[in-house]
Enzyme design. Structure first.
Site, PDB file in Angstrom:
ATOM      1  N   TYR A   1      35.191  44.254  36.619  1.00 54.38           N
ATOM      2  CA  TYR A   1      36.072  45.460  36.604  1.00 54.38           C
ATOM      3  C   TYR A   1      36.387  45.798  35.052  1.00 54.38           C
ATOM      4  O   TYR A   1      36.692  45.016  34.235  1.00 54.38           O
ATOM      5  CB  TYR A   1      37.643  45.000  37.211  1.00 54.38           C
ATOM      6  CG  TYR A   1      37.614  44.429  38.549  1.00 54.38           C
ATOM      7  CD1 TYR A   1      37.259  45.313  39.530  1.00 54.38           C
ATOM      8  CD2 TYR A   1      37.373  43.148  38.715  1.00 54.38           C
ATOM      9  CE1 TYR A   1      37.222  44.608  40.959  1.00 54.38           C
ATOM     10  CE2 TYR A   1      37.151  42.414  39.753  1.00 54.38           C
ATOM     11  CZ  TYR A   1      37.206  43.131  41.067  1.00 54.38           C
ATOM     12  OH  TYR A   1      37.061  42.567  42.070  1.00 54.38           O
TER      13      TYR A   1
ATOM     14  N   ASP B   1      38.610  48.142  50.154  1.00 57.93           N
ATOM     15  CA  ASP B   1      38.992  46.910  50.433  1.00 57.93           C
ATOM     16  C   ASP B   1      39.712  46.761  51.657  1.00 57.93           C
ATOM     17  O   ASP B   1      41.005  47.154  51.488  1.00 57.93           O
ATOM     18  CB  ASP B   1      39.447  46.156  49.343  1.00 57.93           C
ATOM     19  CG  ASP B   1      39.808  44.688  49.751  1.00 57.93           C
ATOM     20  OD1 ASP B   1      39.867  44.165  50.826  1.00 57.93           O
ATOM     21  OD2 ASP B   1      40.191  43.822  48.699  1.00 57.93           O
TER      22      ASP B   1
ATOM     23  N   ARG C   1      33.427  45.500  43.645  1.00 56.17           N
ATOM     24  CA  ARG C   1      33.633  44.380  44.423  1.00 56.17           C
ATOM     25  C   ARG C   1      32.909  44.320  45.719  1.00 56.17           C
ATOM     26  O   ARG C   1      32.818  45.337  46.326  1.00 56.17           O
ATOM     27  CB  ARG C   1      35.076  44.041  44.613  1.00 56.17           C
ATOM     28  CG  ARG C   1      35.183  42.540  45.432  1.00 56.17           C
ATOM     29  CD  ARG C   1      36.800  42.235  45.406  1.00 56.17           C
ATOM     30  NE  ARG C   1      37.754  43.203  46.299  1.00 56.17           N
ATOM     31  CZ  ARG C   1      38.755  43.608  45.413  1.00 56.17           C
ATOM     32  NH1 ARG C   1      38.909  43.600  43.995  1.00 56.17           N
ATOM     33  NH2 ARG C   1      39.464  44.485  46.118  1.00 56.17           N
TER      34      ARG C   1
ATOM     35  N   GLU D   1      33.594  37.318  47.563  1.00 60.74           N
ATOM     36  CA  GLU D   1      34.115  38.560  47.070  1.00 60.74           C
ATOM     37  C   GLU D   1      34.039  38.426  45.311  1.00 60.74           C
ATOM     38  O   GLU D   1      35.145  38.723  44.860  1.00 60.74           O
ATOM     39  CB  GLU D   1      35.418  38.985  47.463  1.00 60.74           C
ATOM     40  CG  GLU D   1      36.471  37.729  47.342  1.00 60.74           C
ATOM     41  CD  GLU D   1      37.835  38.301  47.972  1.00 60.74           C
ATOM     42  OE1 GLU D   1      38.292  39.633  47.406  1.00 60.74           O
ATOM     43  OE2 GLU D   1      38.509  37.935  48.841  1.00 60.74           O
TER      44      GLU D   1
ATOM     45  N   HIS E   1      38.744  33.379  49.635  1.00 64.62           N
ATOM     46  CA  HIS E   1      40.007  32.477  50.017  1.00 64.62           C
ATOM     47  C   HIS E   1      39.723  32.300  51.594  1.00 64.62           C
ATOM     48  O   HIS E   1      38.623  33.029  52.214  1.00 64.62           O
ATOM     49  CB  HIS E   1      40.941  33.487  49.941  1.00 64.62           C
ATOM     50  CG  HIS E   1      41.126  34.908  50.506  1.00 64.62           C
ATOM     51  ND1 HIS E   1      41.063  35.143  51.666  1.00 64.62           N
ATOM     52  CD2 HIS E   1      40.619  35.849  49.695  1.00 64.62           C
ATOM     53  CE1 HIS E   1      40.898  36.551  52.011  1.00 64.62           C
ATOM     54  NE2 HIS E   1      40.468  36.969  50.610  1.00 64.62           N
TER      55      HIS E   1
ATOM     56  N   ASP F   1      38.463  41.066  56.416  1.00 64.35           N
ATOM     57  CA  ASP F   1      38.624  41.523  55.009  1.00 64.35           C
ATOM     58  C   ASP F   1      37.416  41.942  54.404  1.00 64.35           C
ATOM     59  O   ASP F   1      36.676  41.043  53.961  1.00 64.35           O
ATOM     60  CB  ASP F   1      39.341  40.094  54.336  1.00 64.35           C
ATOM     61  CG  ASP F   1      39.803  40.570  52.946  1.00 64.35           C
ATOM     62  OD1 ASP F   1      39.529  41.611  52.447  1.00 64.35           O
ATOM     63  OD2 ASP F   1      40.132  39.482  52.287  1.00 64.35           O
TER      64      ASP F   1
ATOM     65  N   HIS G   1      45.020  45.326  42.636  1.00 62.30           N
ATOM     66  CA  HIS G   1      45.644  45.474  43.954  1.00 62.30           C
ATOM     67  C   HIS G   1      46.219  46.854  44.023  1.00 62.30           C
ATOM     68  O   HIS G   1      47.501  47.185  44.563  1.00 62.30           O
ATOM     69  CB  HIS G   1      47.067  44.477  43.678  1.00 62.30           C
ATOM     70  CG  HIS G   1      46.693  43.049  44.280  1.00 62.30           C
ATOM     71  ND1 HIS G   1      47.545  42.162  43.996  1.00 62.30           N
ATOM     72  CD2 HIS G   1      45.713  42.563  44.622  1.00 62.30           C
ATOM     73  CE1 HIS G   1      46.827  40.969  44.294  1.00 62.30           C
ATOM     74  NE2 HIS G   1      45.696  41.223  44.513  1.00 62.30           N
TER      75      HIS G   1
ATOM     76  N   HIS H   1      39.523  37.333  38.906  1.00 65.39           N
ATOM     77  CA  HIS H   1      40.218  36.498  40.093  1.00 65.39           C
ATOM     78  C   HIS H   1      39.283  35.728  40.758  1.00 65.39           C
ATOM     79  O   HIS H   1      38.070  35.325  40.311  1.00 65.39           O
ATOM     80  CB  HIS H   1      40.380  37.735  41.203  1.00 65.39           C
ATOM     81  CG  HIS H   1      39.113  38.819  41.543  1.00 65.39           C
ATOM     82  ND1 HIS H   1      38.311  37.976  42.417  1.00 65.39           N
ATOM     83  CD2 HIS H   1      38.923  39.885  41.451  1.00 65.39           C
ATOM     84  CE1 HIS H   1      37.344  39.042  42.732  1.00 65.39           C
ATOM     85  NE2 HIS H   1      37.674  40.062  42.012  1.00 65.39           N
TER      86      HIS H   1
ATOM     87  N   GLU I   1      32.595  42.234  49.170  1.00 69.77           N
ATOM     88  CA  GLU I   1      33.035  41.077  50.020  1.00 69.77           C
ATOM     89  C   GLU I   1      32.919  40.883  51.351  1.00 69.77           C
ATOM     90  O   GLU I   1      32.830  42.075  51.965  1.00 69.77           O
ATOM     91  CB  GLU I   1      34.636  41.405  50.021  1.00 69.77           C
ATOM     92  CG  GLU I   1      35.819  40.316  50.701  1.00 69.77           C
ATOM     93  CD  GLU I   1      37.226  40.391  50.774  1.00 69.77           C
ATOM     94  OE1 GLU I   1      37.501  41.627  50.524  1.00 69.77           O
ATOM     95  OE2 GLU I   1      37.939  39.608  50.735  1.00 69.77           O
TER      96      GLU I   1
ATOM     97  N   ASP J   1      68.556  51.909  60.078  1.00 66.32           N
ATOM     98  CA  ASP J   1      68.575  51.265  61.408  1.00 66.32           C
ATOM     99  C   ASP J   1      67.126  51.120  61.960  1.00 66.32           C
ATOM    100  O   ASP J   1      67.143  50.832  63.210  1.00 66.32           O
ATOM    101  CB  ASP J   1      69.701  51.754  62.411  1.00 66.32           C
ATOM    102  CG  ASP J   1      69.561  53.179  62.807  1.00 66.32           C
ATOM    103  OD1 ASP J   1      68.404  53.860  62.047  1.00 66.32           O
ATOM    104  OD2 ASP J   1      69.981  53.753  63.600  1.00 66.32           O
TER     105      ASP J   1
ATOM    106  N   HIS K   1      45.273  35.967  53.527  1.00 65.13           N
ATOM    107  CA  HIS K   1      44.915  34.942  52.622  1.00 65.13           C
ATOM    108  C   HIS K   1      45.595  33.476  53.442  1.00 65.13           C
ATOM    109  O   HIS K   1      46.451  33.311  53.564  1.00 65.13           O
ATOM    110  CB  HIS K   1      45.635  34.859  51.256  1.00 65.13           C
ATOM    111  CG  HIS K   1      45.264  36.031  50.463  1.00 65.13           C
ATOM    112  ND1 HIS K   1      46.149  36.565  49.654  1.00 65.13           N
ATOM    113  CD2 HIS K   1      44.079  36.603  50.487  1.00 65.13           C
ATOM    114  CE1 HIS K   1      45.300  37.798  49.047  1.00 65.13           C
ATOM    115  NE2 HIS K   1      44.127  37.510  49.551  1.00 65.13           N
TER     116      HIS K   1
HETATM  117  N1  GLY Z   1      42.214  42.288  50.341  1.00 65.79           N
HETATM  118  C1  GLY Z   1      42.984  40.958  49.682  1.00 65.79           C
HETATM  119  C2  GLY Z   1      41.612  40.105  49.496  1.00 65.79           C
HETATM  120  O1  GLY Z   1      40.207  40.534  49.287  1.00 65.79           O
HETATM  121  O2  GLY Z   1      41.981  39.064  49.152  1.00 65.79           O
HETATM  122 MN    MN Z   2      39.904  42.242  50.408  1.00 67.09          MN
HETATM  123 MN    MN Z   3      39.709  38.899  50.307  1.00 66.60          MN
END
Ligand code: GLY
Ligand code: MN
Ligand code: MN
Length: 430
Positions: free
Chosen positions: A380, A252, A398, A376, A346, A263, A235, A342, A400, A32, A353
């Site tokens: 890898y 990240d 990465r 970004e 975005h 982000d 992820h 990737h 970003e 609940d 996103h």
């Molecule tokens: N943290 C999600 C991305 O970088 O798209």
């Molecule tokens: Mn990110």
């Molecule tokens: Mn991102």
């Protein structure tokens, strides 16, 4: 007062139309207990109303253009769950011209639909509501010997509201800058605090403590805190590994502040010094990242940005011995996808996103002033990768940033956290 976004939405609606925009419901976590409520992004954008079980009806040519259905006041429930704006508050505090209890929506639905040629409603999100609306339209159609006129066309309101959300106003940009500042501070503090022997979740706790301390509702998405080879899992969110001497940490993490996401990704050495092999990869990703950020200006397409990152990274990976062959061939055969799998980035806004089209037919969308996007790129190299120099195995990098497109070029919102290796080392070794 009807908020600016809603006025603009009405202006863009077709003649003789009505929009039905539902809010989100509470989501059960277990037994609940519920997750902390988060409003539906479109509903939040248009109404600013943050309570569950709400619904907006917008009918620009009606006498009352904006109706909010909300939870009525309830002294008993408010003891447990907190204050509700109620029917009166929906009008006096949130600008609705009319308001009713949410339980009355079904009984008023025919009235709203009648006379509207076009219904704006997003099918496929809430099947119960879909059914109610479709059945009501069907019932109205069957009354065709009476002066009753159900909508003939149903249009996804995203065609208007998502395109509005793509272009940020000055007010939205100010909030996104604040969100970015909070995330940048958290990343700087993580760089200063990390030590070999710590656990990934300790860094997660540290950054999210800073988010909350500054009034963010929390992270804008589950934070990725990946030490060593965990950085090569795109992820990775378990965040329960040990941070080891000699490894990198890929962090990240972004905040959700006043409804808007930041982000940021930074990748830094757990012991404060990059190794030579780590620098090889890091400096290449940084080169691609900075080169793409510089390209952000009106008219440049998302595909052009991605293509540029592919060219810089592929060329560099050949030089490092990660890829073998002619750069042009490797690009044509998408061999870079082994290490860069990737997108470049975005759009960013209320959703991390964010919404909005990326393609018109097969044409990649061009940037415009007011678009905020992430840049970004990453490389890898999973620990079990074949045919690469051993020194690179298990390295994931990465970088970003969040970038606003302006007529004067890119405005990076996330400059308060360093990204050059020397600057990062300096901050870490203060
Ligand atoms: N943290 C999600 C991305 O970088 O798209
Ligand atoms: Mn990110
Ligand atoms: Mn991102």
């Amino acid at each position: 007062m009807i908020r600016r976004q809603l006025e603009e939405f009405m202006r863009r609606m077709a003649p003789k139309s009505v929009a039905i925009i539902p809010g989100a419901h509470d989501t059960r976590r277990s037994n609940d207990t519920h997750y902390r409520f988060r409003q539906d992004s479109d509903f939040f954008y248009l109404t600013g109303f943050e309570e569950p079980d709400s619904l907006a009806v917008i009918k620009p040519e009606a006498e009352k253009r904006y109706t909010l259905f909300v939870r009525p006041r309830d002294p008993e429930r408010e003891i447990w769950d907190g204050r509700r704006a109620g029917i009166e508050g929906a009008k006096s505090e949130f600008g609705a011209e009319e308001s009713f209890p949410i339980a009355e929506f079904e009984s008023k639905l025919a009235e709203f639909l009648d006379g509207a040629d076009v219904l704006y409603y997003r099918l496929g999100v809430d099947s119960d509501l879909d059914n109610k609306i479709i059945q009501e339209i069907s019932r109205m159609r069957s009354l065709n010997r009476k002066p009753i006129h159900p909508p003939e066309t149903i249009i996804d309101p995203a065609t208007i509201v998502h395109e509005m959300r793509v272009l940020k106003s000055e007010d939205e940009i100010a909030i996104m800058q604040a969100s970015a500042d909070i995330a940048a501070e958290a990343h700087c503090e993580a760089m200063k605090a990390v030590r070999p022997g710590m656990q990934e979740y300790q860094i997660e706790a540290l950054i999210e403590q800073i988010f909350r301390r500054h009034g963010a509702s929390g992270p804008a998405y589950t934070s990725i805190v990946g030490g060593g080879p965990n950085a090569t899992v795109l992820h990775y969110i378990n965040n329960d590994g040990e941070l080891r001497d000699g490894d990198l940490l890929l962090l990240d993490a972004g905040a959700e502040y006043k409804g808007y996401a930041s982000d940021i990704t930074r990748t830094f050495p757990i012991n404060g010094r990059y190794t030579k092999a780590q620098r090889d990869i890091y400096d290449l990703v940084l080169k691609a990242q900075m080169s793409c950020v510089k390209m952000v200006r009106p008219g440049v397409t998302h595909d052009q940005l991605k293509q540029h990152s592919i060219e810089v990274l592929t060329e560099g990976m050949v030089e490092l011995g990660l890829l073998k062959g002619k750069t042009e061939e490797l690009i044509k055969e998408k061999k870079y996808e082994k290490f860069y799998m990737h997108g470049l980035g975005h759009m960013l806004g209320i959703d991390v996103h964010d919404v909005g089209r990326y393609y018109y037919g097969t044409e990649s969308r061009a940037l415009e002033p007011g678009v905020v996007m992430t840049v970004e790129p990453g490389i890898y190299i999973a620990p079990d990768t074949k045919d690469v120099p051993d020194k690179y195995l298990g390295i994931g990098v990465r970088i970003e940033d969040d970038v606003l497109c302006t007529n004067n070029g890119p405005r990076v919102l996330t400059t308060k956290v360093p990204k050059h290796a020397e600057e990062i080392e300096e901050l870490m070794n203060q």
